[in-house]
Design a protein around this motif. Structure first.
Motif, mmCIF file in Angstrom:
data_model
loop_
_atom_site.group_PDB
_atom_site.id
_atom_site.type_symbol
_atom_site.label_atom_id
_atom_site.label_comp_id
_atom_site.label_asym_id
_atom_site.label_seq_id
_atom_site.Cartn_x
_atom_site.Cartn_y
_atom_site.Cartn_z
ATOM 1 N N ASP A 153 33.878 36.820 46.007
ATOM 2 C CA ASP A 153 34.607 38.064 46.286
ATOM 3 C C ASP A 153 35.124 38.124 47.723
ATOM 4 O OD1 ASP A 153 34.313 39.007 43.714
ATOM 5 O OD2 ASP A 153 32.499 40.164 44.159
ATOM 6 N N LYS A 186 30.137 30.475 35.974
ATOM 7 C CA LYS A 186 28.715 30.157 36.130
ATOM 8 C C LYS A 186 28.615 28.839 36.880
ATOM 9 C CE LYS A 186 27.254 32.600 32.042
ATOM 10 N NZ LYS A 186 27.653 32.515 30.659
ATOM 11 N N PRO A 238 28.784 36.788 42.511
ATOM 12 C CA PRO A 238 29.640 36.314 41.411
ATOM 13 C C PRO A 238 30.753 35.393 41.897
ATOM 14 C CG PRO A 238 29.368 38.698 41.320
ATOM 15 C CD PRO A 238 28.759 38.238 42.601
ATOM 16 N N GLU A 292 34.467 33.592 40.828
ATOM 17 C CA GLU A 292 35.620 33.517 39.933
ATOM 18 C C GLU A 292 35.888 32.039 39.682
ATOM 19 O OE1 GLU A 292 37.356 35.970 38.419
ATOM 20 O OE2 GLU A 292 35.870 37.333 39.267
#
Length: 161
Positions: free
Chosen positions: A49, A102, A134, A136
């Motif tokens: 992010d 992942k 997280p 992307e």
């Protein structure tokens, strides 16, 4: 003369692509385009992010790698390793970021000194992935794809006196 004209017209018509279906033409164009694509490179690297997707690919890669290195540095500092001798080694960690974002460890390339001195190293790195922010996935032509990357982790200890 009439026969010659008819034969000439038939030759011209048969030599053109007029009888080739649009499906065949489309398939040829698709195959040509697929051959032109470099499948070993992505259009956009996996991003956290904090990383900017509008910057160059090299800056995206740098941001991704720096975020991983900072994360591992913080995790490894939490552990107190007891070493027989000073260690100054580079360990290479190969990752896979899948289409869903992942991340998993594919391989940890280290020498026997690290294996003997820090046998729990692999487990620490693998478990630390659970606390990563997280990710992307990488993109190729706007489609999420799997991406492999290799991160060098420098392990450096100094004997305290």
């Amino acid at each position: 003369m009439r026969k010659l004209l008819i034969l000439s017209c038939l030759y011209l018509l048969s030599s053109c692509n007029l009888f080739t279906s649009t499906d065949v033409k489309t398939q040829r164009l698709v195959e040509k385009e697929l051959q032109a694509i470099n499948w070993n490179d992505v259009d956009q690297y996996p991003l956290f992010d904090d990383c900017d997707e509008t910057v160059s690919k090299s800056a995206q890669k740098e941001c991704f790698e720096n975020t991983l290195l900072l994360h591992f540095s913080m995790i490894l500092q939490e552990f107190e390793f007891i070493l027989d001798k000073d260690v100054e080694e580079v360990v290479y960690v190969d990752f896979l970021v899948d289409k869903e974002g992942k991340i998993s460890v594919l391989n940890i390339d280290k020498n026997s000194i690290i294996q003997e001195q820090i046998p729990e190293f692999d487990g620490i790195i693998s478990r630390s992935l659970k606390s990563l922010p997280p990710v992307e996935p990488a993109l190729k032509r706007g489609i999420p794809v799997n991406a492999k990357c290799r991160i060098p982790i420098i392990l450096n200890s100094e004997e305290t006196k």
